[in-house]
Design an enzyme around this catalytic site. Structure first.
Site, PDB file in Angstrom:
ATOM      1  N   GLY A  53       0.816  -1.194   0.000  1.00 57.07           N
ATOM      2  CA  GLY A  53       0.000   0.000   0.000  1.00 57.07           C
ATOM      3  C   GLY A  53       0.856   1.253   0.000  1.00 57.07           C
ATOM      4  CB  CYS A  54       0.150   4.642   1.274  1.00 59.76           C
ATOM      5  SG  CYS A  54       1.011   6.170   1.650  1.00 59.76           S
ATOM      6  CG  PHE A  55       5.998   4.699  -0.879  1.00 51.31           C
ATOM      7  CD1 PHE A  55       5.465   5.954  -0.613  1.00 51.31           C
ATOM      8  CD2 PHE A  55       6.722   4.542  -2.065  1.00 51.31           C
ATOM      9  CE1 PHE A  55       5.647   7.022  -1.476  1.00 51.31           C
ATOM     10  CE2 PHE A  55       6.918   5.611  -2.942  1.00 51.31           C
ATOM     11  CZ  PHE A  55       6.377   6.846  -2.647  1.00 51.31           C
ATOM     12  CD1 TRP A  56       5.000   8.629   1.781  1.00 52.05           C
ATOM     13  CD2 TRP A  56       3.057   9.604   2.332  1.00 52.05           C
ATOM     14  NE1 TRP A  56       4.801   9.674   0.920  1.00 52.05           N
ATOM     15  CE2 TRP A  56       3.621  10.296   1.227  1.00 52.05           C
ATOM     16  CE3 TRP A  56       1.842  10.025   2.848  1.00 52.05           C
ATOM     17  CZ2 TRP A  56       3.000  11.404   0.641  1.00 52.05           C
ATOM     18  CZ3 TRP A  56       1.219  11.122   2.266  1.00 52.05           C
ATOM     19  CH2 TRP A  56       1.794  11.805   1.182  1.00 52.05           C
TER      20      TRP A  56
END
EC number: 1.8.4.11
Length: 221
Positions: A53-56
């Site tokens: 998912g979102c890599f943050w």
């Protein structure tokens, strides 16, 4: 993240964006531990790429493991376009996944622990999405070049798949493959949630524990 771009299928070859021959500028050092982001890494350090998912939020999961993690970085992999920008990846026309590069010492951080963190930190049954983040760049993926590590990853997938089925989940859609080229993301993405503690994090697991240790052994043991 860019919610309005929601391509849910991989692009055809004639749709792939051309990219560029030179790498994008990125941070030189890790914002949290100060180590150089790019290799070569010290002797004995191994690397793996994780897409969840979102890599943050995904990157934070791995740097918070602490001892045994040499460095983490975010970038793009498993696609076609060379040296893509974030905006290009979000169009779905590069084929890339948002991934976390984890450089780790297997003597201090068993690969099994990375696998357990990966599986338990997202829902690997959602295909081209994670929660509200929809698109090919949010697909579940595990990318390792070493054949033995890949076999461990596949065994952990099978074990976790059984645990998920017992709780009513569908089949795992995670791709497990050789990583191919890894492209570092732009500087502002690196360790984003350390710089912006209240920033967006769409990461969410299933609540199902991963039974690591059943048929999955760490080669360093």
């Amino acid at each position: 993240m860019l919610f309005f771009r929601k391509r849910a299928e991989m692009p055809a070859p004639d749709q792939i964006l051309p990219g560029r021959p030179t790498p994008l500028p990125t941070a030189e050092r890790h914002f949290v531990n100060g180590r150089p982001l790019k290799g070569p890494y010290p002797e004995g350090i191994e690397t793996a790429l994780f897409g969840l998912g979102c890599f943050w939020g995904a990157e934070r999961k791995f740097w918070q493991l602490g001892d045994g993690i040499w460095v983490t970085a975010v970038g793009y992999a498993a696609g076609t376009t060379p040296n893509p920008t974030y905006e290009e990846v979000c169009t779905g026309l590069t084929g890339h996944n948002e991934v976390v590069l984890v450089a780790y010492d297997p003597a201090a951080m068993p690969f099994e622990r990375l696998l357990k963190t990966f599986w338990e930190s997202h829902d690997p049954t959602q295909g081209m999405r994670q929660g509200n983040d929809v698109g090919t760049q949010y697909r579940s993926g595990l990318y390792v070049a070493d054949a033995e590590r890949r076999a461990q990853a596949e065994a952990s997938r099978d074990a976790y798949g059984e645990a998920l089925r017992a709780k009513g989940y569908g089949p795992i859609t995670t791709e497990i493959r050789d990583p191919g080229p890894f492209y570092f993301a732009e500087a502002y993405h690196q360790q984003y949630l350390a710089k912006n503690p209240a920033g967006y994090c769409g990461l969410g697991g299933t609540g199902v524990a991963c039974p690591i240790g059943t048929g999955v052994r760490n080669a360093a043991e």
